[in-house]
Motif scaffolding. Structure first.
Motif, PDB file in Angstrom:
ATOM      1  N   TYR A  11      25.901 -20.177 -69.165  1.00 21.66           N
ATOM      2  CA  TYR A  11      27.125 -20.211 -68.378  1.00 21.66           C
ATOM      3  C   TYR A  11      27.993 -18.997 -68.661  1.00 21.66           C
ATOM      4  CZ  TYR A  11      29.603 -22.324 -72.443  1.00 21.66           C
ATOM      5  OH  TYR A  11      30.155 -22.586 -73.673  1.00 21.66           O
ATOM      6  N   PHE A  12      28.827 -18.697 -67.688  1.00 26.13           N
ATOM      7  CA  PHE A  12      29.839 -17.651 -67.791  1.00 26.13           C
ATOM      8  C   PHE A  12      31.175 -18.356 -67.832  1.00 26.13           C
ATOM      9  CE2 PHE A  12      33.004 -14.908 -65.774  1.00 26.13           C
ATOM     10  CZ  PHE A  12      32.846 -13.735 -66.494  1.00 26.13           C
ATOM     11  N   ALA A  13      32.006 -18.003 -68.806  1.00 26.55           N
ATOM     12  CA  ALA A  13      33.304 -18.661 -68.920  1.00 26.55           C
ATOM     13  C   ALA A  13      34.407 -17.631 -69.094  1.00 26.55           C
ATOM     14  CB  ALA A  13      33.310 -19.627 -70.100  1.00 26.55           C
ATOM     15  N   LEU A  14      35.545 -17.958 -68.502  1.00 24.53           N
ATOM     16  CA  LEU A  14      36.777 -17.215 -68.706  1.00 24.53           C
ATOM     17  C   LEU A  14      37.704 -18.120 -69.496  1.00 24.53           C
ATOM     18  CD1 LEU A  14      37.140 -15.769 -65.113  1.00 24.53           C
ATOM     19  CD2 LEU A  14      36.690 -14.448 -67.196  1.00 24.53           C
ATOM     20  N   HIS A  15      38.191 -17.624 -70.646  1.00 31.57           N
ATOM     21  CA  HIS A  15      39.081 -18.384 -71.525  1.00 31.57           C
ATOM     22  C   HIS A  15      40.421 -17.678 -71.610  1.00 31.57           C
ATOM     23  CE1 HIS A  15      35.220 -19.540 -73.914  1.00 31.57           C
ATOM     24  NE2 HIS A  15      35.377 -20.316 -72.871  1.00 31.57           N
ATOM     25  N   GLY A  16      41.473 -18.467 -71.689  1.00 33.41           N
ATOM     26  CA  GLY A  16      42.791 -17.896 -71.874  1.00 33.41           C
ATOM     27  C   GLY A  16      43.737 -18.910 -72.477  1.00 33.41           C
ATOM     28  N   ASP A  17      44.849 -18.420 -72.975  1.00 36.42           N
ATOM     29  CA  ASP A  17      45.811 -19.299 -73.621  1.00 36.42           C
ATOM     30  C   ASP A  17      46.319 -20.357 -72.654  1.00 36.42           C
ATOM     31  OD1 ASP A  17      47.570 -20.214 -75.733  1.00 36.42           O
ATOM     32  OD2 ASP A  17      49.182 -19.298 -74.557  1.00 36.42           O
ATOM     33  N   ASP A  18      46.762 -19.929 -71.496  1.00 36.06           N
ATOM     34  CA  ASP A  18      47.319 -20.896 -70.558  1.00 36.06           C
ATOM     35  C   ASP A  18      47.316 -20.284 -69.166  1.00 36.06           C
ATOM     36  OD1 ASP A  18      48.367 -23.283 -69.744  1.00 36.06           O
ATOM     37  OD2 ASP A  18      50.413 -22.859 -70.375  1.00 36.06           O
ATOM     38  N   PHE A  19      46.336 -20.655 -68.358  1.00 36.77           N
ATOM     39  CA  PHE A  19      46.261 -20.191 -66.979  1.00 36.77           C
ATOM     40  C   PHE A  19      45.777 -21.336 -66.106  1.00 36.77           C
ATOM     41  CE2 PHE A  19      41.977 -19.554 -68.466  1.00 36.77           C
ATOM     42  CZ  PHE A  19      41.161 -19.724 -67.371  1.00 36.77           C
ATOM     43  N   GLU A  20      45.920 -21.164 -64.821  1.00 37.69           N
ATOM     44  CA  GLU A  20      45.517 -22.185 -63.857  1.00 37.69           C
ATOM     45  C   GLU A  20      44.090 -21.882 -63.381  1.00 37.69           C
ATOM     46  OE1 GLU A  20      44.772 -25.053 -61.810  1.00 37.69           O
ATOM     47  OE2 GLU A  20      46.853 -25.156 -62.502  1.00 37.69           O
ATOM     48  N   PRO A  21      43.095 -22.677 -63.783  1.00 31.81           N
ATOM     49  CA  PRO A  21      41.717 -22.422 -63.371  1.00 31.81           C
ATOM     50  C   PRO A  21      41.529 -22.393 -61.848  1.00 31.81           C
ATOM     51  CG  PRO A  21      41.762 -24.008 -65.161  1.00 31.81           C
ATOM     52  CD  PRO A  21      43.182 -23.795 -64.735  1.00 31.81           C
ATOM     53  N   ASN A  22      42.348 -23.145 -61.129  1.00 29.15           N
ATOM     54  CA  ASN A  22      42.218 -23.133 -59.665  1.00 29.15           C
ATOM     55  C   ASN A  22      42.519 -21.757 -59.081  1.00 29.15           C
ATOM     56  OD1 ASN A  22      41.448 -25.827 -59.480  1.00 29.15           O
ATOM     57  ND2 ASN A  22      43.560 -26.528 -59.355  1.00 29.15           N
ATOM     58  N   GLU A  23      43.352 -20.968 -59.755  1.00 26.96           N
ATOM     59  CA  GLU A  23      43.632 -19.599 -59.304  1.00 26.96           C
ATOM     60  C   GLU A  23      42.367 -18.741 -59.413  1.00 26.96           C
ATOM     61  OE1 GLU A  23      46.411 -18.408 -57.852  1.00 26.96           O
ATOM     62  OE2 GLU A  23      47.167 -20.466 -57.930  1.00 26.96           O
ATOM     63  N   VAL A  24      41.588 -18.944 -60.455  1.00 25.87           N
ATOM     64  CA  VAL A  24      40.333 -18.222 -60.628  1.00 25.87           C
ATOM     65  C   VAL A  24      39.349 -18.643 -59.538  1.00 25.87           C
ATOM     66  CG1 VAL A  24      38.354 -17.848 -62.162  1.00 25.87           C
ATOM     67  CG2 VAL A  24      40.679 -17.923 -63.103  1.00 25.87           C
ATOM     68  N   THR A  25      39.280 -19.933 -59.265  1.00 24.50           N
ATOM     69  CA  THR A  25      38.394 -20.440 -58.222  1.00 24.50           C
ATOM     70  C   THR A  25      38.748 -19.810 -56.882  1.00 24.50           C
ATOM     71  OG1 THR A  25      38.108 -22.534 -59.396  1.00 24.50           O
ATOM     72  CG2 THR A  25      37.587 -22.533 -57.051  1.00 24.50           C
ATOM     73  N   ARG A  26      40.029 -19.787 -56.549  1.00 22.94           N
ATOM     74  CA  ARG A  26      40.457 -19.182 -55.281  1.00 22.94           C
ATOM     75  C   ARG A  26      40.112 -17.694 -55.229  1.00 22.94           C
ATOM     76  NH1 ARG A  26      44.303 -23.258 -55.375  1.00 22.94           N
ATOM     77  NH2 ARG A  26      45.805 -22.264 -56.763  1.00 22.94           N
ATOM     78  N   ALA A  27      40.376 -16.984 -56.304  1.00 26.45           N
ATOM     79  CA  ALA A  27      40.139 -15.542 -56.324  1.00 26.45           C
ATOM     80  C   ALA A  27      38.651 -15.205 -56.213  1.00 26.45           C
ATOM     81  CB  ALA A  27      40.720 -14.930 -57.595  1.00 26.45           C
ATOM     82  N   LEU A  28      37.808 -15.933 -56.931  1.00 27.81           N
ATOM     83  CA  LEU A  28      36.376 -15.638 -56.937  1.00 27.81           C
ATOM     84  C   LEU A  28      35.631 -16.270 -55.763  1.00 27.81           C
ATOM     85  CD1 LEU A  28      35.477 -15.983 -60.733  1.00 27.81           C
ATOM     86  CD2 LEU A  28      35.970 -13.897 -59.438  1.00 27.81           C
ATOM     87  N   GLY A  29      36.200 -17.332 -55.206  1.00 28.16           N
ATOM     88  CA  GLY A  29      35.497 -18.034 -54.125  1.00 28.16           C
ATOM     89  C   GLY A  29      34.267 -18.770 -54.616  1.00 28.16           C
ATOM     90  N   ILE A  30      34.284 -19.155 -55.873  1.00 31.55           N
ATOM     91  CA  ILE A  30      33.161 -19.871 -56.498  1.00 31.55           C
ATOM     92  C   ILE A  30      33.719 -21.122 -57.159  1.00 31.55           C
ATOM     93  CG2 ILE A  30      31.375 -19.797 -58.286  1.00 31.55           C
ATOM     94  CD1 ILE A  30      31.297 -16.740 -57.899  1.00 31.55           C
ATOM     95  N   GLU A  31      33.139 -22.263 -56.833  1.00 27.34           N
ATOM     96  CA  GLU A  31      33.540 -23.512 -57.480  1.00 27.34           C
ATOM     97  C   GLU A  31      32.992 -23.542 -58.905  1.00 27.34           C
ATOM     98  OE1 GLU A  31      35.430 -26.249 -56.797  1.00 27.34           O
ATOM     99  OE2 GLU A  31      36.108 -25.106 -55.058  1.00 27.34           O
ATOM    100  N   PRO A  32      33.820 -23.803 -59.881  1.00 31.36           N
ATOM    101  CA  PRO A  32      33.315 -23.877 -61.258  1.00 31.36           C
ATOM    102  C   PRO A  32      32.495 -25.152 -61.462  1.00 31.36           C
ATOM    103  CG  PRO A  32      35.596 -24.590 -61.193  1.00 31.36           C
ATOM    104  CD  PRO A  32      35.250 -24.120 -59.796  1.00 31.36           C
ATOM    105  N   THR A  33      31.623 -25.104 -62.431  1.00 28.12           N
ATOM    106  CA  THR A  33      30.906 -26.319 -62.820  1.00 28.12           C
ATOM    107  C   THR A  33      31.750 -27.127 -63.798  1.00 28.12           C
ATOM    108  OG1 THR A  33      29.735 -25.056 -64.502  1.00 28.12           O
ATOM    109  CG2 THR A  33      28.605 -25.402 -62.400  1.00 28.12           C
TER     110      THR A  33
END
Length: 145
Positions: A11-33
């Motif tokens: 798997y590929f993961a993006l980790h951060g202190d405090d962010f909204e994962p839905n923003e990443v989903t919208r930006a990448l256009g890929i649904e996370p598992t």
């Protein structure tokens, strides 16, 4: 080789202190598992210590050629390098390519092979992504009886 016993995946993961994962989903256009926010209830801990967005291959699709799973992941994300880097900068994220291998210790069976081709190395370099490998073992001879 009994592929159903191996649960290997990557798997590929993006980790951060405090962010909204839905923003990443919208930006990448890929649904996370999988994804979670800091403070969400964890599977093994009461509260998640960080936020995460994750895309994973299916478990048990490949028992021997783990490179095939890595190739699947890189193919999925290779056109998103610029977006990944913008997200990493915007939200102060780190990224990891996690390889989870299950090795059959039954001497009658083959063990997995892993190596990165230049396309994978280029993706990892361009996105400044670390790799991590978790290795678990099982014995298919014990479960066949």
């Amino acid at each position: 080789m009994n592929n159903t016993l191996s649960k290997s995946y990557v798997y590929f993961a993006l980790h951060g202190d405090d962010f909204e994962p839905n923003e990443v989903t919208r930006a990448l256009g890929i649904e996370p598992t999988d994804s979670w926010k800091k403070g969400d209830k964890g599977q093994y801990i009461a509260n998640q210590k960080y936020a995460c967005w994750k895309w994973s291959t299916g478990k048990g699709k490949e028992a021997i050629f783990i490179d095939n799973l890595v190739d699947e992941l890189v193919e999925k994300l290779k056109d998103k390098v610029g977006l990944i880097n913008k997200l990493k900068e915007k939200y102060q994220l780190t990224s990891v390519l996690e390889i989870v291998m299950y090795i059959d210790v039954n001497p009658e069976e083959s063990t997995p092979a892993l190596g990165h081709d230049l396309k994978t190395i280029e993706f990892l370099y361009q996105t400044q992504t670390a790799t991590d490998v978790d290795i678990y073992r099982y014995d298919s001879a014990e479960t066949e009886e």
